[in-house]
Scaffold this active site. Structure first.
Site, PDB file in Angstrom:
ATOM      1  CG  ASP A  99      -2.305   0.614   0.871  1.00 21.88           C
ATOM      2  OD1 ASP A  99      -2.355   1.852   0.934  1.00 21.88           O
ATOM      3  OD2 ASP A  99      -3.296  -0.084   0.555  1.00 21.88           O
TER       4      ASP A  99
ATOM      5  CG  ASP B 213      -6.154   5.799  -2.033  1.00 24.57           C
ATOM      6  OD1 ASP B 213      -7.375   6.041  -1.997  1.00 24.57           O
ATOM      7  OD2 ASP B 213      -5.499   5.462  -1.024  1.00 24.57           O
TER       8      ASP B 213
ATOM      9  CG  ASP C  47     -10.242   3.818   3.821  1.00 28.34           C
ATOM     10  OD1 ASP C  47     -10.591   3.741   2.634  1.00 28.34           O
ATOM     11  OD2 ASP C  47      -9.124   4.227   4.189  1.00 28.34           O
TER      12      ASP C  47
END
Ligand SMILES: *[C@@H]1O[C@H](CO)[C@@H](O)[C@H](O)[C@H]1NC(C)=O
Ligand SMILES: *[C@@H]1O[C@H](CO)[C@@H](O)[C@H](O)[C@H]1NC(C)=O
Ligand SMILES: *[C@@H]1O[C@H](CO)[C@@H](O)[C@H](O)[C@H]1NC(C)=O
Ligand SMILES: *[C@@H]1O[C@H](CO)[C@@H](O)[C@H](O)[C@H]1NC(C)=O
Ligand SMILES: *[C@@H]1O[C@H](CO)[C@@H](O)[C@H](O)[C@H]1NC(C)=O
Ligand SMILES: *[C@@H]1O[C@H](CO)[C@@H](O)[C@H](O)[C@H]1NC(C)=O
Ligand SMILES: *[C@@H]1O[C@H](CO)[C@@H](O)[C@H](O)[C@H]1NC(C)=O
Ligand SMILES: *[C@@H]1O[C@H](CO)[C@@H](O)[C@H](O)[C@H]1NC(C)=O
Length: 474
Positions: free
Chosen positions: A72, A149, A209
């Protein structure tokens, strides 16, 4: 025109095994893997990725299907004078191609992270305006997956056209590299990606999230499923039930190659109890969300292992029909928990071979008897009990009944297990599709009863518990 073609195909796919390949040949079933974010956030380095991958393999998780090891945010160190992305050479002393090579030699695929904005969420450099160059860099590192993202997007959102074009730019850039790279869009459901992202990406996040809580409301995740999908601020710290209830309105828009992503798993991170993690995992499998483990694999406990490896539940996730379960009903109940939440739900949907999945979910605060009528379970095939399936009798297979026991799981963790054939399905050896076609008993759960034509299934469920059942025509 393109949209109506896709929508037609999505309706068709619900009862056939025809896969659509909208953008590439990947994610024919939902992606499975591990991502460091939920357990480690920004604390990433080469050793974390490679040592985790070794444990994923050693615990048998690679061979049940968790193939992607995904890095990530927080891995980069700006750009060089020619604009090429640079890795952080303290965190990744041998570079990214080395990580990819090591992961490939361990039998994994390598996932990378960037952002469709000027900066990533962790304020590292983003890919907006550099899509072609960054896609080439990722391909040159032999990357197999990109999580993309949505932070610092310079206000380039607000309509489906603006957002889809921003994400499509990277999709085209990945395609132009010639390397098959799974494209995982992470724009938190902004501008309703379930209406358009089937032609853009292999999956799209549909909410803010996830947080490691079963149903705790949080002001930073202001939208609930009660408002359907009309959400102008996706937020974060969303509970599992919050995300599931939002997805209920549009989860049918997933199709092989293009999936609604309910976010990474929290199983094993400690914020839910065992029943709640079983429910979280079962529902993510039932609605065909990607399954990215989000826990610290080195600290894995027996309950976590036996959830993540359950072959009968994974066979639902990886089912070749690729049709998400749909919520048939939802009722509020009065036995609420400390957060004032109390509800019960029933979901169902088609599985390989004419089987039907049923999920009964007790999100009330006490043990209760729940039931599901065949009329409701097969509602899509004919309303009010008119579906021919209602007039058949069915075997009931309980997909949690053969769960690995703690002693066996402890042997796996201690590396003293000798024979795991009773609990592990080796998907590296035989695909879930072929295993289902051969009636592999690991994938079918345990036969626990039957339901007669016109009848109903009755089951007793603990607080926050689930029954995940496979119906097979007798
Ligand atoms: C590029 O797009 C085409 C058309 O959608 C697709 O068939 C092909 O597999 C894609 N190639 C790559 C490398 O993603
Ligand atoms: C829940 O409580 C309300 C208000 O006390 C009552 O009207 C309702 O019938 C109750 N519902 C159930 C399912 O018990
Ligand atoms: C919900 O159930 C838990 C566990 O059984 C219990 O401790 C708690 O008091 C209950 N909460 C409410 C509001 O009844
Ligand atoms: C459904 O469950 C209730 C208890 O919650 C029970 O009274 C009822 O008989 C059940 N119905 C069927 C058709 O099984
Ligand atoms: C159900 O099956 C019976 C026996 O085969 C048949 O007589 C009846 O017409 C069927 N009903 C429906 C609604 O299909
Ligand atoms: C392993 O266990 C399975 C089922 O429990 C059994 O059928 C098989 O013979 C065992 N294999 C070995 C090598 O012991
Ligand atoms: C699964 O099968 C593959 C291919 O035969 C083999 O290399 C691997 O060791 C097996 N995995 C497990 C956990 O037994
Ligand atoms: C698998 O089971 C189904 C249902 O019992 C049966 O129709 C089918 O022939 C079986 N397939 C094989 C390969 O045994």
């Amino acid at each position: 025109m393109r949209f109506s073609l896709v929508l037609t195909a999505m309706v068709t796919v619900s009862r056939s095994a025809e896969a659509l390949y909208p953008i590439n040949e990947l994610a024919v079933t939902p992606a499975m893997g591990w991502n460091n974010w939920n357990a480690f956030g920004c604390s990433v380095n080469e050793d974390l990725l490679l040592s985790t991958a070794e444990k994923v393999a050693a615990f048998g998780l690679r061979d049940v299907g968790y193939q992607y090891i995904v890095l990530d945010d927080c891995w980069s160190a700006g750009r060089d004078k020619d604009g090429n992305l640079l890795h952080d050479s303290e965190k990744f002393p041998h570079g990214m191609k080395y990580v990819a090579d090591r992961l490939h030699s361990l039998g994994f695929r390598f996932g990378m992270y960037s952002d469709a904005g000027s900066s990533t969420c962790g304020q590292y450099v983003g890919s907006l305006g550099y899509e072609k160059q960054d896609a080439k860099t990722f391909a040159s590192w032999d990357v197999d997956y990109l999580k993309y993202d949505n932070c610092f997007n310079e206000g380039l959102s607000g309509t489906a056209k603006i957002t889809s074009e921003r994400y499509r730019t990277m999709g085209h850039a990945l395609n132009a590299t010639g390397r098959q790279i799974l494209y995982s869009m992470c724009n938190w459901g902004e501008d309703y990606p379930w209406k358009w992202a089937q032609t853009v990406a292999n999956s799209w996040r549909m909410s803010g999230d996830i947080y490691d809580s079963f149903d705790r409301p949080d002001p930073r995740c202001p939208c609930t499923g009660d408002e359907g999908y009309d959400c102008s601020f996706p937020g974060f710290h969303c509970s599992a039930m919050n995300i599931l209830n939002k997805a209920a309105a549009f989860v049918h828009t997933s199709t092989p190659g293009a999936w609604n992503d309910l976010d990474m798993l929290e199983v094993g991170n400690g914020g839910m109890d065992d029943e709640e993690y079983k429910t979280h995992f079962s529902m993510w499998a039932a609605v065909k969300s990607p399954l990215l483990m989000g826990n610290d694999i080195a600290a894995l406990d027996t309950k976590t292992l036996s959830i993540l490896t359950n072959p009968a539940v994974l066979a639902v996730s990886q089912d070749p029909v690729g049709s998400p379960a749909i919520r048939r009903w939802r009722y509020y109940v009065n036995d609420t928990d400390a957060y004032g939440q109390g509800e019960i739900q029933m979901w169902s949907g088609p599985l390989f071979g004419g089987d039907q999945l049923v999920a009964l979910l007790n999100a009330g605060n006490s043990t209760r008897t729940m039931n599901a009528s065949l009329a409701d379970i097969f509602y899509d095939y004919g309303p009010e009990g008119t579906a021919p399936e209602v007039n058949e009798s069915w075997d009931i297979h309980d997909l949690w009944a053969n769960r690995m026991d703690d002693a066996t799981a402890q042997n796996v963790i201690d590396d003293t297990a000798t024979n795991l054939t009773a609990f592990y399905y080796n998907a590296t050896e035989t695909s879930y599709k072929d295993g289902l076609a051969a009636n592999n008993t690991l994938l079918l759960g345990k036969l626990t009863g039957t339901v007669a034509a016109g009848g109903a299934i009755e089951t007793v469920l603990p607080r926050h518990g689930i029954a995940l059942l496979r119906l097979r025509k007798r």
